[in-house]
Design a protein around this motif. Structure first.
Motif, PDB file in Angstrom:
ATOM      1  N   ALA A   1       0.699  -0.999  -0.633  1.00 54.46           N
ATOM      2  CA  ALA A   1      -0.336  -0.170  -0.295  1.00 54.46           C
ATOM      3  C   ALA A   1       1.193   1.189  -0.044  1.00 54.46           C
ATOM      4  N   VAL A   2       1.662   0.945   0.755  1.00 57.34           N
ATOM      5  CA  VAL A   2       3.129   2.293   0.661  1.00 57.34           C
ATOM      6  C   VAL A   2       3.266   2.612  -0.677  1.00 57.34           C
ATOM      7  N   CYS A   3       4.282   1.521  -1.566  1.00 63.07           N
ATOM      8  CA  CYS A   3       4.401   1.887  -3.017  1.00 63.07           C
ATOM      9  C   CYS A   3       3.579   2.500  -3.652  1.00 63.07           C
ATOM     10  N   ARG A   4       2.484   1.462  -3.419  1.00 61.12           N
ATOM     11  CA  ARG A   4       1.298   2.121  -4.327  1.00 61.12           C
ATOM     12  C   ARG A   4       0.835   3.620  -4.313  1.00 61.12           C
TER      13      ARG A   4
ATOM     14  N   VAL B   1       2.918   5.678  -3.273  1.00 59.80           N
ATOM     15  CA  VAL B   1       3.873   6.776  -3.141  1.00 59.80           C
ATOM     16  C   VAL B   1       3.813   6.821  -4.421  1.00 59.80           C
ATOM     17  N   GLN B   2       4.173   5.658  -5.561  1.00 59.02           N
ATOM     18  CA  GLN B   2       3.577   5.783  -6.837  1.00 59.02           C
ATOM     19  C   GLN B   2       2.634   6.941  -7.326  1.00 59.02           C
ATOM     20  N   ARG B   3       1.546   6.840  -6.605  1.00 60.26           N
ATOM     21  CA  ARG B   3       0.411   7.481  -7.142  1.00 60.26           C
ATOM     22  C   ARG B   3       0.679   9.653  -6.460  1.00 60.26           C
ATOM     23  N   LEU B   4       1.143   9.816  -5.586  1.00 59.55           N
ATOM     24  CA  LEU B   4       1.859  10.867  -4.812  1.00 59.55           C
ATOM     25  C   LEU B   4       2.302  11.996  -6.282  1.00 59.55           C
ATOM     26  N   ARG B   5       3.270  10.969  -6.800  1.00 56.88           N
ATOM     27  CA  ARG B   5       4.404  11.241  -7.460  1.00 56.88           C
ATOM     28  C   ARG B   5       3.596  12.027  -9.054  1.00 56.88           C
ATOM     29  N   GLN B   6       2.863  11.472  -9.295  1.00 59.87           N
ATOM     30  CA  GLN B   6       1.638  12.144 -10.063  1.00 59.87           C
ATOM     31  C   GLN B   6       1.284  13.482  -9.976  1.00 59.87           C
ATOM     32  N   GLU B   7       1.257  13.504  -8.414  1.00 60.39           N
ATOM     33  CA  GLU B   7       0.700  14.664  -8.428  1.00 60.39           C
ATOM     34  C   GLU B   7       2.090  15.982  -9.275  1.00 60.39           C
ATOM     35  N   PRO B   8       0.877  17.612  -9.052  1.00 62.09           N
ATOM     36  CA  PRO B   8       1.959  18.490  -9.037  1.00 62.09           C
ATOM     37  C   PRO B   8       3.130  19.076  -7.605  1.00 62.09           C
ATOM     38  N   LEU B   9       3.208  18.546  -6.726  1.00 59.20           N
ATOM     39  CA  LEU B   9       4.434  19.571  -5.828  1.00 59.20           C
ATOM     40  C   LEU B   9       5.639  19.585  -5.770  1.00 59.20           C
ATOM     41  N   MET B  10       5.566  20.345  -5.188  1.00 60.33           N
ATOM     42  CA  MET B  10       7.343  21.506  -5.299  1.00 60.33           C
ATOM     43  C   MET B  10       8.174  19.813  -5.168  1.00 60.33           C
TER      44      MET B  10
ATOM     45  N   THR C   1      -0.996  -1.846  10.040  1.00 60.51           N
ATOM     46  CA  THR C   1      -1.307  -3.090  10.115  1.00 60.51           C
ATOM     47  C   THR C   1      -1.959  -2.215   8.562  1.00 60.51           C
ATOM     48  N   GLU C   2      -2.201  -0.948   8.383  1.00 56.25           N
ATOM     49  CA  GLU C   2      -3.206  -0.763   7.401  1.00 56.25           C
ATOM     50  C   GLU C   2      -2.639   0.895   7.518  1.00 56.25           C
ATOM     51  N   LEU C   3      -3.016   0.994   5.628  1.00 56.14           N
ATOM     52  CA  LEU C   3      -2.818   2.444   5.423  1.00 56.14           C
ATOM     53  C   LEU C   3      -4.801   2.903   5.183  1.00 56.14           C
ATOM     54  N   ASP C   4      -5.056   4.330   6.640  1.00 51.96           N
ATOM     55  CA  ASP C   4      -6.038   4.518   6.663  1.00 51.96           C
ATOM     56  C   ASP C   4      -5.315   6.825   6.442  1.00 51.96           C
ATOM     57  N   PRO C   5      -6.551   7.511   5.811  1.00 50.02           N
ATOM     58  CA  PRO C   5      -6.133   8.612   5.912  1.00 50.02           C
ATOM     59  C   PRO C   5      -5.589   9.326   7.521  1.00 50.02           C
ATOM     60  N   GLY C   6      -6.118   8.514   8.742  1.00 53.03           N
ATOM     61  CA  GLY C   6      -5.804   9.617   9.152  1.00 53.03           C
ATOM     62  C   GLY C   6      -4.427   8.676  10.366  1.00 53.03           C
ATOM     63  N   ARG C   7      -4.111   7.449   9.533  1.00 44.24           N
ATOM     64  CA  ARG C   7      -2.669   7.473   9.781  1.00 44.24           C
ATOM     65  C   ARG C   7      -1.911   8.036   9.014  1.00 44.24           C
TER      66      ARG C   7
ATOM     67  N   PRO D   1      -7.609  15.984  -0.341  1.00 41.54           N
ATOM     68  CA  PRO D   1      -7.177  15.186  -1.321  1.00 41.54           C
ATOM     69  C   PRO D   1      -6.503  14.191  -0.581  1.00 41.54           C
ATOM     70  N   LEU D   2      -5.910  13.934  -0.318  1.00 43.85           N
ATOM     71  CA  LEU D   2      -5.352  12.743   0.595  1.00 43.85           C
ATOM     72  C   LEU D   2      -5.433  11.864   0.852  1.00 43.85           C
ATOM     73  N   ALA D   3      -6.877  11.854   0.957  1.00 48.12           N
ATOM     74  CA  ALA D   3      -7.866  11.176   1.595  1.00 48.12           C
ATOM     75  C   ALA D   3      -8.238  10.489  -0.199  1.00 48.12           C
ATOM     76  N   ARG D   4      -8.281  11.146  -1.081  1.00 50.73           N
ATOM     77  CA  ARG D   4      -8.395  10.816  -3.027  1.00 50.73           C
ATOM     78  C   ARG D   4      -7.651   9.833  -2.724  1.00 50.73           C
ATOM     79  N   LEU D   5      -6.716  10.853  -3.142  1.00 51.83           N
ATOM     80  CA  LEU D   5      -5.250   9.601  -3.411  1.00 51.83           C
ATOM     81  C   LEU D   5      -4.962   8.265  -2.651  1.00 51.83           C
ATOM     82  N   LEU D   6      -5.027   8.122  -1.664  1.00 49.61           N
ATOM     83  CA  LEU D   6      -5.045   7.107  -1.165  1.00 49.61           C
ATOM     84  C   LEU D   6      -6.279   6.000  -1.860  1.00 49.61           C
ATOM     85  N   ALA D   7      -7.122   6.708  -2.048  1.00 47.37           N
ATOM     86  CA  ALA D   7      -8.395   5.459  -1.776  1.00 47.37           C
ATOM     87  C   ALA D   7      -8.149   5.578  -3.646  1.00 47.37           C
ATOM     88  N   GLU D   8      -7.810   6.131  -4.672  1.00 47.18           N
ATOM     89  CA  GLU D   8      -7.073   6.027  -5.404  1.00 47.18           C
ATOM     90  C   GLU D   8      -5.932   4.392  -5.952  1.00 47.18           C
ATOM     91  N   ALA D   9      -5.760   4.686  -4.493  1.00 52.11           N
ATOM     92  CA  ALA D   9      -4.221   4.085  -4.899  1.00 52.11           C
ATOM     93  C   ALA D   9      -3.896   2.764  -3.958  1.00 52.11           C
TER      94      ALA D   9
END
Length: 311
Positions: free
Chosen positions: A232-235, A237-246, A267-273, A300-308
């Motif tokens: 989940a972490v790798c998915r 991060v891969q999705r996050l790199r597609q965003e227009p970040l500095m 044991t899992e990834l959720d928006p709060g964690r 947007p963080l929650a949306r990206l996590l769901a998309e990943a």
């Protein structure tokens, strides 16, 4: 001058040796390393910060059993800080001791002898570049890190050094390497490095890893992290790199985040964690605002996590 023999039979052997040191290299990067040793030419590694350029040099030094000599470049660095300096406090102390023990009575001859004493190797501070060409030691792996942070004058000096692998110290003469060191230069592209320096090197652009390789890196370097969380972490991060970040997170940030989650026994990834630990990945406030400011009632963080596929 003798040569630094290539201990690797082929590219696959390079990959295996680096893997033994915990560094997962793709075929293209392993080929560049193999060729830089076979052809005895410096390797110029360019890429975004955190993709593993510096770590490659560390792993390679261990793999070939050579000491690592690292020169960290910075703006305004001069050749003295990179090459050598005289130990002035120790020289001054030596002069005072000689004066106290009767130097004045010895006359001009003693003064000449004193100059030879204080400008001898015993008073020389060997900086990284001089260490790399020291004929009395083994040929090291020389890492010239972030050469793009230095200035053009220093680049010109490197052209001479990398061409001859020798330096001249006026008081001591020319010091020449007995064996050619293995040289790696890195750049984060804060500015363009001069073509003359690149022409003397093999060149390789180090890209962000794909999902499979990043997952292998993460599970290799952070074995305590649960496999499903690592995926989940790798998915994410891969999705996050597609965003227009500095600043997009590199492999180094992935490893830091993975280690943090392992320390928290996640044991899992959720928006709060993710939000609690996002500082492991994101280092700029503008990027944090982009990810954490609600849009249409959802961050947007929650949306990206769901998309990943994290939730």
């Amino acid at each position: 001058m003798t040569t630094l023999n290539n201990p690797f039979a082929d590219v696959a052997a390079v990959q295996a040796a680096l893997a033994d040191q915990g560094y997962v290299a793709d075929r293209a990067l392993a080929t560049a390393v193999f060729l830089t040793m076979a052809l005895e030419r410096p390797l110029f590694l360019e890429g975004e910060a955190g993709v593993g350029k510096t770590e490659l040099a560390k792993a390679l030094a261990k793999a070939v059993g050579r000491p690592l000599v690292r020169l960290q470049c910075y703006e305004g660095m001069d050749r003295e800080h990179a090459l050598y300096e005289w130990n002035y406090p120790r020289q001054l102390l030596h002069i005072r001791i000689r004066e106290a023990t009767g130097l004045q009575a010895d006359g001009e001859r003693a003064v000449t002898g004193l100059e030879e004493e204080i400008f001898s190797p015993a008073f020389l501070l060997r900086r990284p570049l001089l260490q790399a060409v020291d004929p009395d030691g083994p040929a090291p792996v020389l890492l010239i890190d972030e050469v793009d942070r230095s200035d053009e004058e220093f680049e010109a000096f490197l052209l001479e050094l990398l061409g001859e692998f020798q330096v001249t110290i006026p008081e001591l003469g020319t010091i020449r390497a007995e064996e050619i060191p293995l040289v790696l230069l890195t750049s984060n592209r804060t500015r363009e490095v001069h073509d003359a320096l690149k022409r003397r090197c093999l060149y390789h652009w180090v890209e962000y890893p794909d999902f499979e390789r990043e997952y292998t890196i993460l599970t290799t370097r952070v074995p305590a992290l649960a496999r499903e969380v690592a995926e989940a972490v790798c998915r994410f991060v891969q999705r996050l790199r597609q965003e227009p970040l500095m600043k997009r997170p590199g492999v180094a940030e992935t490893l830091h985040w993975g280690a943090a989650l392992a320390a928290l026994s996640a044991t899992e990834l959720d928006p709060g964690r993710v939000e609690e630990t996002i500082g492991c990945l994101i280092k700029y406030k503008d990027d944090l605002d982009l990810l954490l400011t609600p849009q249409q009632g959802r961050k947007p963080l929650a949306r990206l996590l769901a998309e990943a596929g994290g939730i």
